[in-house]
Design a protein around this motif. Structure first.
Motif, PDB file in Angstrom:
ATOM      1  N   LEU A 406       0.864  -1.183   0.000  1.00  0.00           N
ATOM      2  CA  LEU A 406       0.000   0.000   0.000  1.00  0.00           C
ATOM      3  C   LEU A 406       0.898   1.229   0.000  1.00  0.00           C
ATOM      4  O   LEU A 406       1.728   1.419   0.895  1.00  0.00           O
ATOM      5  CB  LEU A 406      -0.912   0.007   1.226  1.00  0.00           C
ATOM      6  N   ARG A 407       0.727   2.096  -1.024  1.00  0.00           N
ATOM      7  CA  ARG A 407       1.539   3.308  -1.153  1.00  0.00           C
ATOM      8  C   ARG A 407       0.775   4.515  -0.631  1.00  0.00           C
ATOM      9  O   ARG A 407      -0.378   4.737  -1.009  1.00  0.00           O
ATOM     10  CB  ARG A 407       1.921   3.521  -2.621  1.00  0.00           C
ATOM     11  N   GLN A 408       1.430   5.273   0.219  1.00  0.00           N
ATOM     12  CA  GLN A 408       0.813   6.487   0.751  1.00  0.00           C
ATOM     13  C   GLN A 408       0.467   7.456  -0.388  1.00  0.00           C
ATOM     14  O   GLN A 408      -0.609   8.075  -0.382  1.00  0.00           O
ATOM     15  CB  GLN A 408       1.757   7.155   1.755  1.00  0.00           C
ATOM     16  N   ARG A 409       1.347   7.560  -1.373  1.00  0.00           N
ATOM     17  CA  ARG A 409       1.099   8.447  -2.510  1.00  0.00           C
ATOM     18  C   ARG A 409      -0.160   8.036  -3.256  1.00  0.00           C
ATOM     19  O   ARG A 409      -0.965   8.878  -3.674  1.00  0.00           O
ATOM     20  CB  ARG A 409       2.313   8.415  -3.448  1.00  0.00           C
ATOM     21  N   ARG A 410      -0.366   6.723  -3.409  1.00  0.00           N
ATOM     22  CA  ARG A 410      -1.521   6.240  -4.142  1.00  0.00           C
ATOM     23  C   ARG A 410      -2.817   6.509  -3.374  1.00  0.00           C
ATOM     24  O   ARG A 410      -3.853   6.800  -3.988  1.00  0.00           O
ATOM     25  CB  ARG A 410      -1.365   4.742  -4.413  1.00  0.00           C
ATOM     26  N   VAL A 411      -2.761   6.428  -2.056  1.00  0.00           N
ATOM     27  CA  VAL A 411      -3.934   6.765  -1.233  1.00  0.00           C
ATOM     28  C   VAL A 411      -4.366   8.198  -1.523  1.00  0.00           C
ATOM     29  O   VAL A 411      -5.552   8.479  -1.749  1.00  0.00           O
ATOM     30  CB  VAL A 411      -3.633   6.577   0.262  1.00  0.00           C
ATOM     31  N   ALA A 412      -3.397   9.118  -1.544  1.00  0.00           N
ATOM     32  CA  ALA A 412      -3.710  10.524  -1.786  1.00  0.00           C
ATOM     33  C   ALA A 412      -4.240  10.735  -3.205  1.00  0.00           C
ATOM     34  O   ALA A 412      -5.172  11.522  -3.434  1.00  0.00           O
ATOM     35  CB  ALA A 412      -2.473  11.377  -1.553  1.00  0.00           C
ATOM     36  N   GLU A 413      -3.669  10.017  -4.196  1.00  0.00           N
ATOM     37  CA  GLU A 413      -4.107  10.177  -5.571  1.00  0.00           C
ATOM     38  C   GLU A 413      -5.564   9.734  -5.757  1.00  0.00           C
ATOM     39  O   GLU A 413      -6.360  10.405  -6.426  1.00  0.00           O
ATOM     40  CB  GLU A 413      -3.208   9.366  -6.509  1.00  0.00           C
ATOM     41  N   GLU A 418      -4.762  14.345   1.308  1.00  0.00           N
ATOM     42  CA  GLU A 418      -3.696  13.700   2.076  1.00  0.00           C
ATOM     43  C   GLU A 418      -4.257  13.149   3.384  1.00  0.00           C
ATOM     44  O   GLU A 418      -4.819  13.905   4.188  1.00  0.00           O
ATOM     45  CB  GLU A 418      -2.587  14.695   2.372  1.00  0.00           C
ATOM     46  N   VAL A 419      -4.147  11.863   3.582  1.00  0.00           N
ATOM     47  CA  VAL A 419      -4.533  11.238   4.845  1.00  0.00           C
ATOM     48  C   VAL A 419      -3.251  10.949   5.617  1.00  0.00           C
ATOM     49  O   VAL A 419      -2.363  10.270   5.101  1.00  0.00           O
ATOM     50  CB  VAL A 419      -5.315   9.932   4.611  1.00  0.00           C
ATOM     51  N   PRO A 420      -3.086  11.480   6.809  1.00  0.00           N
ATOM     52  CA  PRO A 420      -1.858  11.260   7.563  1.00  0.00           C
ATOM     53  C   PRO A 420      -1.529   9.778   7.688  1.00  0.00           C
ATOM     54  O   PRO A 420      -2.427   8.954   7.935  1.00  0.00           O
ATOM     55  CB  PRO A 420      -2.162  11.876   8.935  1.00  0.00           C
ATOM     56  N   PRO A 421      -0.254   9.409   7.507  1.00  0.00           N
ATOM     57  CA  PRO A 421       0.126   8.000   7.601  1.00  0.00           C
ATOM     58  C   PRO A 421      -0.310   7.341   8.900  1.00  0.00           C
ATOM     59  O   PRO A 421      -0.717   6.174   8.892  1.00  0.00           O
ATOM     60  CB  PRO A 421       1.652   8.040   7.470  1.00  0.00           C
ATOM     61  N   ALA A 422      -0.231   8.073  10.008  1.00  0.00           N
ATOM     62  CA  ALA A 422      -0.643   7.493  11.286  1.00  0.00           C
ATOM     63  C   ALA A 422      -2.122   7.126  11.273  1.00  0.00           C
ATOM     64  O   ALA A 422      -2.540   6.135  11.885  1.00  0.00           O
ATOM     65  CB  ALA A 422      -0.351   8.468  12.427  1.00  0.00           C
TER      66      ALA A 422
END
Length: 476
Positions: A406-413, A418-422
């Motif tokens: 799971l990529r943080q960048r892909r979540v935002a895209e 932007e959803v904080p990683p925590a």
């Protein structure tokens, strides 16, 4: 799926918000709440009927003298099953029920100072054959509400076909845990075992592992025909199930709690005491627990003993090996069956059940052993049974663990925010996923009960679900 808030609260602390707000949040997260029911029984006590006489002016009514622990009073009753010496729920004048307040009434010239109640009048059944005969060991005069988990609220949930994990109280509690970041409390598993070993009492053969990926058999001796404790009966009734006996009730209780069906066979009625999971054969028939003779075929997956079919696998047991008053030992089945095969079996024999509903949606083979052990825990808690040591676990090929990046960048895209990683980590961890940090995101290990999660986009959808699809609920 009907979920009791009292039962849910055993596994997760519910948020201190109006039940309507909780229902709305669950609906937005994909657990559509179709109905909310409130159950109340204020002013209802356990009463003993001291005498029963015919009503002088109405042949279909009885005049009962009732003991409440504090006084004796006259109550007119129309139920056929009221009997001298029995314990029944009594609504005292002023009692508050779901249907309104109870008052003193004069019925055909006889004053009735209360009302003996059926399960229907308490909101526990749609129809009742008579007043509710309570266990004989209850104290006369005790308030009924705490004995049956009242007051309570029931949520009727519409569960989508890809989420069989939500067809159990624990699965719904896990969702609430993730939505409100509250700790999840797992059900207790603990029971004593004794010789002989289960392997000396039974054996399990699976002809085709594609039909049955796993079959766990345990043997419980010292079984006696006894009713379930009142709290168990009440929870079954709230979920729409009728209590029968302790062994059967506990298997149904675990089905509702964990979402995994179980079945108990009378061990003495199994030829050679063993199990064979196979297809039906032309010309074979079985009389199922509902008393109907059903034709079998190779389209139908059956549980057989050494001689004949004893159950339609994943659908319903057979009457010839039913647990009854003369049962002294049971073989407890916990298995996983092919969803497609159970669907064909149910369609071929013309029968759909709570068990087939779950198996048709796909249940994890890993969950079978947990359900079996939970059932033994409850049996040992409520009866002096003897549990044979160990189990026969035919598990030809355990599924490989699933890991999804799971990529943080892909979540935002995908979400456009932007959803904080925590926040991502915390939410998915509360759903039972195991998160391992890696550059730019995580490796996510998927628990066996979430078979609907197969791709990165599925995980991103989970993030959106937990934070709200309108994105105004996302913490930035």
């Amino acid at each position: 799926m009907r979920a009791s808030l009292n039962w849910l609260s055993e596994y997760v602390d519910l948020p201190e918000i109006p039940v309507g707000a909780l229902a709305e949040r669950l609906t937005l997260a994909g657990l559509e709440v179709e109905r909310i029911e409130h159950l109340v029984a204020e002013g209802v006590v356990v009463a003993r009927v001291a005498s029963v006489e015919p009503h002088p002016k109405a042949g279909n009514l009885s005049v009962c003298q009732v003991e409440t622990g504090k006084d004796h009073r006259t109550v007119v009753c129309g139920a056929d099953n009221v009997r001298e010496g029995g314990l029944f729920p009594l609504a005292l004048p002023g009692a508050c029920l779901r249907g309104g307040e109870v008052s003193v009434a004069t019925i055909r010239s006889v004053k009735s100072a209360g009302m003996l109640l059926s399960r229907k009048e308490l909101g526990l059944e749609a129809r009742s054959a008579g007043v509710w005969a309570l266990p004989a060991d209850l104290p006369v005069g005790a308030e009924l509400a705490p004995l049956i988990g009242f007051p309570d609220t029931l949520l009727s949930l519409k569960i989508t076909s890809n989420r069989p994990d939500l067809l159990g109280i624990l699965g719904i509690a896990r969702e609430i845990s993730a939505l409100y970041r509250a700790p999840l409390r797992e059900p207790a598993i603990s029971y004593p075992e004794a010789d002989p070993a289960a392997t000396t009492l039974t054996a399990v053969e699976i002809e085709d592992p594609a039909d049955c990926p796993r079959y766990v058999a345990r043997v419980v001796q010292g079984i006696a025909d006894r009713p379930s404790p009142l709290p168990i009966e009440a929870r079954l009734l709230k979920a729409g199930m009728r209590p029968l006996s302790l062994v059967v009730d506990v298997t149904n209780y675990v089905l509702l709690e964990l979402g995994h069906p179980l079945h108990a066979f009378d061990h003495a009625k199994l030829a050679e005491g063993r199990i064979v999971v196979r297809r039906g054969r032309p010309g074979e028939r079985i009389r199922t627990l509902d008393g109907v003779e059903r034709d079998l075929s190779p389209e139908v997956l059956v549980i057989a003993d050494a001689q004949r079919p004893v159950a339609v696998a994943g659908v319903m047991g057979g009457a010839e090996t039913e647990v009854g008053p003369d049962t002294h030992a049971v073989l407890l089945e916990a298995a996983a069956f092919s969803p497609a095969r159970v669907r064909r079996s149910a369609r071929t024999v013309g029968l759909r059940t709570e068990a087939s509903l779950r198996f048709e949606r796909g249940l994890s083979p890993q969950a079978a052993d947990l359900a079996s052990r939970r059932c033994l825990t409850l049996l040992a808690r409520y009866a002096p049974v003897r549990i044979a040591r160990g189990e026969v676990d035919n598990f030809p090929a355990a599924p490989r663990a699933r890991v999804i990046p799971l990529r943080q960048r892909r979540v935002a895209e995908v979400l456009g925010v932007e959803v904080p990683p925590a926040e991502v980590r915390d939410g998915l961890t509360h759903l039972g996923l195991i998160m391992r940090d890696q550059e730019g995101g995580w490796e996510v290990s998927i628990p066996p009960f979430r078979q609907d999660l197969a791709r990165e986009i599925d995980l991103i959808e989970e993030v959106a679900r937990l934070h709200g699809y309108d994105l105004s609920l996302i913490h930035i």
